[in-house]
Design a protein around this motif. Structure first.
Motif, PDB file in Angstrom:
ATOM      1  N   ASN A 126       0.826  -1.209   0.000  1.00  0.00           N
ATOM      2  CA  ASN A 126       0.000   0.000   0.000  1.00  0.00           C
ATOM      3  C   ASN A 126       0.858   1.256   0.000  1.00  0.00           C
ATOM      4  OD1 ASN A 126      -1.564   2.216   1.838  1.00  0.00           O
ATOM      5  ND2 ASN A 126      -2.997   1.058   0.556  1.00  0.00           N
ATOM      6  N   LYS A 127       1.939   1.242   0.769  1.00  0.00           N
ATOM      7  CA  LYS A 127       2.844   2.399   0.833  1.00  0.00           C
ATOM      8  C   LYS A 127       3.475   2.667  -0.533  1.00  0.00           C
ATOM      9  CE  LYS A 127       6.873   4.191   3.325  1.00  0.00           C
ATOM     10  NZ  LYS A 127       7.880   3.908   4.393  1.00  0.00           N
ATOM     11  N   GLN A 128       3.895   1.596  -1.220  1.00  0.00           N
ATOM     12  CA  GLN A 128       4.509   1.766  -2.530  1.00  0.00           C
ATOM     13  C   GLN A 128       3.500   2.275  -3.560  1.00  0.00           C
ATOM     14  OE1 GLN A 128       7.805   1.490  -3.445  1.00  0.00           O
ATOM     15  NE2 GLN A 128       6.995   2.409  -5.325  1.00  0.00           N
ATOM     16  N   LEU A 129       2.276   1.748  -3.509  1.00  0.00           N
ATOM     17  CA  LEU A 129       1.240   2.206  -4.438  1.00  0.00           C
ATOM     18  C   LEU A 129       0.906   3.684  -4.193  1.00  0.00           C
ATOM     19  CD1 LEU A 129      -1.144  -0.898  -4.421  1.00  0.00           C
ATOM     20  CD2 LEU A 129       0.460  -0.224  -6.221  1.00  0.00           C
ATOM     21  N   GLN A 130       0.877   4.091  -2.934  1.00  0.00           N
ATOM     22  CA  GLN A 130       0.612   5.492  -2.613  1.00  0.00           C
ATOM     23  C   GLN A 130       1.739   6.391  -3.118  1.00  0.00           C
ATOM     24  OE1 GLN A 130      -2.108   6.776  -1.511  1.00  0.00           O
ATOM     25  NE2 GLN A 130      -3.198   4.883  -0.972  1.00  0.00           N
ATOM     26  N   LEU A 131       2.984   5.895  -3.039  1.00  0.00           N
ATOM     27  CA  LEU A 131       4.119   6.665  -3.549  1.00  0.00           C
ATOM     28  C   LEU A 131       3.992   6.851  -5.055  1.00  0.00           C
ATOM     29  CD1 LEU A 131       6.875   8.001  -3.183  1.00  0.00           C
ATOM     30  CD2 LEU A 131       7.920   5.737  -3.414  1.00  0.00           C
ATOM     31  N   TRP A 132       3.644   5.788  -5.761  1.00  0.00           N
ATOM     32  CA  TRP A 132       3.455   5.898  -7.207  1.00  0.00           C
ATOM     33  C   TRP A 132       2.297   6.832  -7.538  1.00  0.00           C
ATOM     34  CZ3 TRP A 132       4.149  -0.039  -8.171  1.00  0.00           C
ATOM     35  CH2 TRP A 132       5.519  -0.322  -8.296  1.00  0.00           C
ATOM     36  N   LYS A 133       1.292   6.852  -6.671  1.00  0.00           N
ATOM     37  CA  LYS A 133       0.169   7.776  -6.879  1.00  0.00           C
ATOM     38  C   LYS A 133       0.649   9.216  -6.766  1.00  0.00           C
ATOM     39  CE  LYS A 133      -4.452   8.934  -5.181  1.00  0.00           C
ATOM     40  NZ  LYS A 133      -5.550   8.586  -4.225  1.00  0.00           N
ATOM     41  N   GLN A 134       1.490   9.495  -5.771  1.00  0.00           N
ATOM     42  CA  GLN A 134       2.030  10.844  -5.598  1.00  0.00           C
ATOM     43  C   GLN A 134       2.896  11.251  -6.790  1.00  0.00           C
ATOM     44  OE1 GLN A 134       4.114  10.887  -1.841  1.00  0.00           O
ATOM     45  NE2 GLN A 134       2.330  10.144  -0.709  1.00  0.00           N
ATOM     46  N   GLU A 135       3.583  10.284  -7.391  1.00  0.00           N
ATOM     47  CA  GLU A 135       4.444  10.557  -8.543  1.00  0.00           C
ATOM     48  C   GLU A 135       3.657  10.582  -9.840  1.00  0.00           C
ATOM     49  OE1 GLU A 135       7.253   7.405  -8.234  1.00  0.00           O
ATOM     50  OE2 GLU A 135       8.441   8.384  -6.670  1.00  0.00           O
ATOM     51  N   ASP A 136       2.351  10.358  -9.747  1.00  0.00           N
ATOM     52  CA  ASP A 136       1.457  10.358 -10.907  1.00  0.00           C
ATOM     53  C   ASP A 136       1.755   9.208 -11.875  1.00  0.00           C
ATOM     54  OD1 ASP A 136      -0.869  11.617 -11.787  1.00  0.00           O
ATOM     55  OD2 ASP A 136       0.195  12.656 -13.398  1.00  0.00           O
ATOM     56  N   THR A 137       2.341   8.139 -11.340  1.00  0.00           N
ATOM     57  CA  THR A 137       2.545   6.933 -12.145  1.00  0.00           C
ATOM     58  C   THR A 137       1.242   6.170 -12.287  1.00  0.00           C
ATOM     59  OG1 THR A 137       4.846   6.751 -11.445  1.00  0.00           O
ATOM     60  CG2 THR A 137       3.814   4.741 -12.289  1.00  0.00           C
ATOM     61  N   LEU A 138       0.437   6.199 -11.240  1.00  0.00           N
ATOM     62  CA  LEU A 138      -0.860   5.531 -11.260  1.00  0.00           C
ATOM     63  C   LEU A 138      -1.810   6.257 -10.330  1.00  0.00           C
ATOM     64  CD1 LEU A 138      -0.929   3.913  -8.328  1.00  0.00           C
ATOM     65  CD2 LEU A 138       0.475   2.265  -9.570  1.00  0.00           C
ATOM     66  N   ASP A 139      -3.074   5.939 -10.457  1.00  0.00           N
ATOM     67  CA  ASP A 139      -4.099   6.454  -9.555  1.00  0.00           C
ATOM     68  C   ASP A 139      -4.704   5.265  -8.830  1.00  0.00           C
ATOM     69  OD1 ASP A 139      -5.787   8.106  -8.203  1.00  0.00           O
ATOM     70  OD2 ASP A 139      -7.190   8.394  -9.861  1.00  0.00           O
ATOM     71  N   LYS A 140      -4.752   5.335  -7.523  1.00  0.00           N
ATOM     72  CA  LYS A 140      -5.251   4.228  -6.719  1.00  0.00           C
ATOM     73  C   LYS A 140      -6.602   4.595  -6.128  1.00  0.00           C
ATOM     74  CE  LYS A 140      -3.888   0.996  -3.069  1.00  0.00           C
ATOM     75  NZ  LYS A 140      -5.170   1.022  -2.344  1.00  0.00           N
ATOM     76  N   LYS A 141      -7.613   3.844  -6.522  1.00  0.00           N
ATOM     77  CA  LYS A 141      -8.943   4.001  -5.968  1.00  0.00           C
ATOM     78  C   LYS A 141      -9.357   2.672  -5.352  1.00  0.00           C
ATOM     79  CE  LYS A 141     -10.208   7.395  -9.501  1.00  0.00           C
ATOM     80  NZ  LYS A 141     -11.159   7.741 -10.597  1.00  0.00           N
TER      81      LYS A 141
END
Length: 259
Positions: free
Chosen positions: A209-224
């Motif tokens: 979850n932490k890694q996915l949130q980091l990628w979300k902040q970097e605009d690599t992906l959006d997590k919903k």
């Protein structure tokens, strides 16, 4: 509450047998002969499937998604051994060594399968060269996947392992029901939530979850909720550190990844 499901046998038609990639290119007469031995099974998400059935029958997926995993009773931790889709078959280990395989069979969606007695499957492999030639490349493919899975766990960190898993499963399934011109812009994969990704990555849900949130902040992906939307496919591929071009690579940088 999970329950042991009593699956009544149903005969499979030649059309269904031909849907499985493993049999699709066989001569029509051979498919008709094989069809006589197949049963059609349907399992549903949340059903309990006793792994003892693997010592009796060999299964070929024709629809749905299924997870094979193991658990540690002392720690409660679980690890994903394989994620199976339409065209996959199991259990290869029991087929060859005829020994029980203590695994958890977990349908992630409604799953439709063809099944045949193990002894019959072995007889086909030893008797029909044309079937053997179809089966061996699939076996080699699964062996390579296991080799890569083991090396990833040992040689790479969590971000690399997780990005590789996402990319591999985007490429494995092509479920799309929208406009034809947008067919290659959407790659939907069901069932891979944070916990499942953790099992597949050899990590824990909090780290994933932490890694996915980091990628979300970097605009690599959006997590919903229950969905990952890949916004920068090139960034994810860079994170994966692949040295070769992925087969069936997505053609767009606007890809969806549902869980």
């Amino acid at each position: 509450m999970n329950k042991d499901v009593n699956h009544l046998p149903q005969k499979a038609s030649p059309v269904l047998v031909k849907q499985a990639n493993l049999f699709a290119d066989l001569p029509a007469k051979l498919i008709e002969d094989f069809q006589q031995e197949f049963q059609l099974n349907e399992w549903h998400k949340g059903e309990y499937i006793n792994s003892n059935i693997l010592t009796q029958r060999f299964f070929v997926m024709i629809e749905g998604q299924l997870e094979i995993k193991q658990s540690n009773a002392e720690t409660g931790r679980e690890a994903t051994l394989d994620m199976l889709y339409a065209g996959d078959c199991f259990d290869l280990m029991v087929l060859f060594d005829d020994q029980p395989h203590d695994v958890i069979i977990s349908p992630l969606t409604t799953v439709k399968l063809l099944s045949v007695k193990l002894a019959t499957m072995r007889h086909w492999l030893w008797t029909y060269p044309e079937f053997n030639q179809q089966f061996m490349p699939y076996l080699a493919k699964k062996m390579r996947e296991k080799e890569q899975q083991a090396s990833n766990l040992i040689l790479h960190d969590v971000p690399t392992r997780l990005s590789r898993i996402i990319l591999e499963h985007i490429n494995k399934i092509k479920f799309y029901t929208g406009a034809k011109e947008e067919e290659h812009q959407h790659h939907l994969v069901n069932g891979l939530n944070d916990e499942t990704l953790a099992r597949m990555t050899g990590s824990v849900r909090q780290v994933i979850n932490k890694q996915l949130q980091l990628w979300k902040q970097e605009d690599t992906l959006d997590k919903k909720r229950n969905q990952l939307i890949i916004k920068d496919l090139e960034a994810l591929e860079k994170e994966a550190k692949y040295t070769e071009v992925l087969p069936n690579a997505p053609l767009s940088t606007n890809s969806s990844f549902k869980s």
